[in-house]
Design an enzyme around this catalytic site. Structure first.
Site, PDB file in Angstrom:
ATOM      1  N   TYR A   1     -17.581 -10.353  15.608  1.00 57.59           N
ATOM      2  CA  TYR A   1     -17.255  -9.176  16.553  1.00 57.59           C
ATOM      3  C   TYR A   1     -18.173  -8.204  16.916  1.00 57.59           C
ATOM      4  CZ  TYR A   1     -13.761 -12.678  16.239  1.00 57.59           C
ATOM      5  OH  TYR A   1     -12.770 -13.797  15.969  1.00 57.59           O
TER       6      TYR A   1
ATOM      7  N   ASP B   1      -4.073  -5.573  24.415  1.00 51.83           N
ATOM      8  CA  ASP B   1      -3.687  -5.750  23.060  1.00 51.83           C
ATOM      9  C   ASP B   1      -4.812  -5.447  22.015  1.00 51.83           C
ATOM     10  OD1 ASP B   1      -3.083  -7.084  20.653  1.00 51.83           O
ATOM     11  OD2 ASP B   1      -2.571  -9.008  21.659  1.00 51.83           O
TER      12      ASP B   1
ATOM     13  N   ASP C   1      -1.749 -12.863  17.072  1.00 51.27           N
ATOM     14  CA  ASP C   1      -3.077 -12.478  17.383  1.00 51.27           C
ATOM     15  C   ASP C   1      -3.776 -13.529  18.150  1.00 51.27           C
ATOM     16  OD1 ASP C   1      -2.229 -10.487  15.931  1.00 51.27           O
ATOM     17  OD2 ASP C   1      -4.053 -10.510  14.336  1.00 51.27           O
TER      18      ASP C   1
ATOM     19  N   ASP D   1     -18.246 -12.975  11.430  1.00 47.12           N
ATOM     20  CA  ASP D   1     -17.461 -11.890  11.104  1.00 47.12           C
ATOM     21  C   ASP D   1     -17.834 -11.446   9.545  1.00 47.12           C
ATOM     22  OD1 ASP D   1     -16.094 -13.828  10.441  1.00 47.12           O
ATOM     23  OD2 ASP D   1     -14.343 -13.233  11.885  1.00 47.12           O
TER      24      ASP D   1
ATOM     25  N   HIS E   1      -8.086 -21.116  12.996  1.00 52.02           N
ATOM     26  CA  HIS E   1      -6.858 -20.622  12.904  1.00 52.02           C
ATOM     27  C   HIS E   1      -5.618 -21.308  13.518  1.00 52.02           C
ATOM     28  CE1 HIS E   1      -8.407 -17.230  10.916  1.00 52.02           C
ATOM     29  NE2 HIS E   1      -8.959 -16.779  11.723  1.00 52.02           N
TER      30      HIS E   1
ATOM     31  N   ASP F   1     -16.538 -18.125   7.705  1.00 50.63           N
ATOM     32  CA  ASP F   1     -16.094 -17.028   8.442  1.00 50.63           C
ATOM     33  C   ASP F   1     -15.468 -15.976   7.723  1.00 50.63           C
ATOM     34  OD1 ASP F   1     -14.748 -16.585  11.568  1.00 50.63           O
ATOM     35  OD2 ASP F   1     -13.445 -15.873  10.141  1.00 50.63           O
TER      36      ASP F   1
END
Ligand code: X5A
Ligand code: ZN
Length: 674
Positions: free
Chosen positions: A307, A22, A94, A267, A137, A174
């Protein structure tokens, strides 16, 4: 006073991963946690923290935010086959599931609650939880964006319920919008949620209309949700600091939280494949520092995204080292915010001006709504930009943040005999006796008429202390002197003689300030008083006249956050000289906030001068110099309209020279270029 920093981590949270192909999820890897923790160990930071074990969040904890149906559904995932897991995952966006992710998600939420417990019970002052899966999220009944349970939202509810916390500030730095946190607290005025995020006019994930600046909260919670959309990639340190100075900090101080939670995703740092921003890892030292004087220092940072493994590890270290109380490195290349950032800033301030008295004077939105207008513009620009070569994330390189060397002595004091030296500080007197050259220079310049031996000794000790600070042997200092004006002049002259240093002089109250040094930019002098200055304002001499001098807490605080801090950051001094006159009218609490905040500059090299009589203030000042959190100021009222007007007049004059003072985008079209 200074208590410890908790570090909460458990290797178990590295024990789940993506089991199928993915592309959207492949960046969320176990190594994120491993490299972060390894870097903390390698840099000697983990050892300096108080290790707190994780626990599993209980069902009661999870149900503070999530629905029973959702919990029951997730609870089944450990027993699912690969095919079932894949299918279960399908209904969300996601995110991926794994037989061990439910366990890890309980640990991630539980780790966050352990952190809240450690901070709220006073076991530590602050701390960081390194967790996977992230949380911001996830929604009441849905996983999303690698998140299963909303760690920080659960923590906020838990703190309110268990500790009776009245106001929680959540800072989400973030690069993604934590829509889960927003939905959870939209109508709740006890939780102020701030998030900046890559948005690109709704083109960037999660592509929600409600991530824009005009989602300000609902019903009673109107004004308590602050979204700063980034409509361009490539945002830099200046853009981040600008939003802190002109939106987050003024509102946060007005709100006066009892607890600060940070959705600490990295990130938003350079090199990240998701964010594509350009802020350097050491900016997190400053973001952290700027929040550390809120809520009496009660700050819990909880890992979200990040990441690029290199950038992530460096950013985590910067954050934790700052929580531990080490001075932040000097911020590099702050050239003011880009146009697109200014547009966002302008929109956010305008959308919130009716909710926050610190923003009451913010400029209204231009008649045509910038955001919608921009969608069309952005589409056109995109066509233009096609073909232009863009630096790919992989080839984006940045220097490793330099090691932050902590001076052997944190705070040294030059005190008259009979004044006790507070715990944790060292009393300083120049051991070799006054240096002959210095003495003759002092005599020549300042002590012509008198033969005041005490004054001479004090001044030469002060100079010797200054030299120790220049050599980084001492971090900060405080001197009680007979005549602050003379001592201030003496320090400025001495520092200006050094080849390449800049001194930021902040004078609180009505002292005679030295004028030389401000012509060539070696000194930037900002003076707060109630005296209208006759003198010509130059780029480097800035008198700030406040109606009641420094005695109006709201006015003074807003001047510090929205005016002095941006000036100081852009000037980037090697020394901050902080001077307070006996008649300044400033109360100790505000003075401590000022002292604490200014230590983000000049690697914490702050030298404080106060008049001899102010013995009572030595303790509180020393405490701030040692890195203790300043006491909260209480919820702030509106500043005096005269003071707001005076500051805005100054801003208008100075923003051509000092770009970080800007709060609105220039009128001209185009925009969005960074
Ligand atoms: C926690 C976090 C990002 C999800 C990106 C999905 N999630 N495209 O950073
Ligand atoms: Zn993120």
């Amino acid at each position: 006073m200074k208590m410890g920093t908790a570090l909460i981590y458990d290797e178990e949270m590295t024990k789940y991963k993506l089991l199928w192909v993915d592309p959207a999820c492949k960046i969320e890897v176990p190594e994120r946690l491993i490299v972060s923790h390894d870097a903390l160990v390698k840099n000697g930071l983990a050892d300096r923290c108080v290790t707190v074990p994780v626990r599993e969040a209980t069902e009661t904890d999870i149900l503070l935010v999530h629905s029973e149906e959702y919990l029951e559904a997730v609870k089944k995932t450990p027993h699912m086959t690969l095919e079932d897991l894949k299918e279960f995952t399908q209904q969300y966006g996601d995110v991926y599931f794994h037989p061990n992710i439910y366990h890890c998600a309980k640990l991630a939420a539980g780790a966050t609650l352990q952190l809240v417990d450690s901070v709220m019970t006073g076991k530590v002052r602050n701390g960081m939880a390194l967790v996977r899966p992230p949380g911001h999220h996830s929604m009441r009944s849905a996983a999303s964006g690698f998140c299963v349970f909303n760690n920080v939202a659960i923590a906020a509810q838990y703190a309110k319920q268990k500790y009776g916390v009245k106001r929680v500030l959540i800072v989400d730095w973030d690069v993604h919008h934590g829509q889960g946190v927003q939905y959870c607290f939209e109508d709740d005025p006890s939780v102020l949620y701030f998030s900046w995020h890559r948005y690109e006019h709704q083109k960037f994930w999660p592509q929600l209309k409600e991530s824009d600046y005009n989602s300000v909260g609902k019903e009673n919670g109107a004004g308590f949700n602050i979204n700063v959309p980034w409509n361009k990639v490539g945002m830099k340190n200046s853009d981040y600091l600008s939003v802190f100075c002109h939106v987050l900090l003024p509102v946060a101080y007005e709100f006066c939280p009892d607890l600060v939670l940070v959705c600490a995703g990295f990130d938003s740092a350079i090199g990240d494949p998701e964010g594509e921003m350009c802020a350097s890892p050491d900016i997190f030292a400053h973001l952290t520092h700027l929040l550390m004087n809120l809520a009496g220092g009660k700050l819990c940072a909880v890992l979200e995204g990040g990441y690029n493994l290199t950038s992530l590890a460096q950013s985590v270290c910067q954050t934790v080292q700052t929580l531990l109380g080490d001075s932040a490195p000097r911020p590099a290349n702050l050239n003011g915010p880009c146009k697109s950032a200014l547009e966002s800033l302008h929109c956010v301030r305008s959308a919130h001006r009716r909710y926050w008295s610190c923003l009451k004077h913010a400029a209204e939105l231009p008649t045509s709504d910038i955001s919608t207008k921009r969608i069309k513009l952005a589409e056109e620009e995109e066509k233009l930009e096609k073909g232009e070569e863009e630096k790919s994330v992989e080839e984006k390189l940045w220097p490793e943040p330099p090691k932050r060397v902590t001076p052997p002595i944190r705070t040294a004091l030059v005190l008259p005999d009979g004044v006790a030296c507070p715990d944790g500080c060292s009393r300083f007197s120049s051991s070799e006796g006054p240096d002959a050259v210095i003495v003759s220079r002092l005599k020549e310049n300042f002590l012509k008429d008198t033969d005041d031996r005490d004054a001479l000794t004090t001044l030469s000790s002060l100079i010797a202390l200054l030299e120790k600070m220049e050599k980084n042997e001492v971090c900060s200092g405080l001197a009680l002197v007979r005549d602050v004006s003379m001592a201030m002049t003496c320090v400025v002259q001495h520092a200006a003689a050094a080849p390449s240093d800049r001194v930021l002089v902040v004078c609180v109250g009505d002292a005679v300030v030295p004028s030389h040094g401000t012509e060539d930019g070696k000194t930037l002098l900002v003076q707060f008083s109630n005296k209208q200055s006759e003198e010509q304002k130059s780029k480097y001499y800035i008198p700030v006249c406040l109606k009641k001098g420094c005695s109006d807490v709201s006015g003074f605080t807003q001047a510090v956050l929205g005016f002095l801090l941006p000036l100081g950051y852009e000037y980037d001094p090697s020394l901050v000289l902080l001077v307070r006159t006996p008649d300044s009218g400033l109360c100790d609490g505000v003075w401590q906030q000022l002292t604490g905040l200014l230590q983000g500059l000049a690697q914490g090299h702050t030298l404080v001068l106060m008049q001899e009589g102010e013995k009572a203030c030595v303790g509180p000042t020393a405490s701030s110099l040692l890195g203790d959190a300043a006491p909260p100021l209480g919820q702030l009222r509106a500043p005096l309209p005269e003071d707001v007007a005076a500051l805005e007049r100054l801003r208008h004059i100075l923003q051509a020279d000092w770009k970080l003072l800007q709060t609105t985008a220039p009128e001209t079209g185009g925009g969005d270029e960074c």
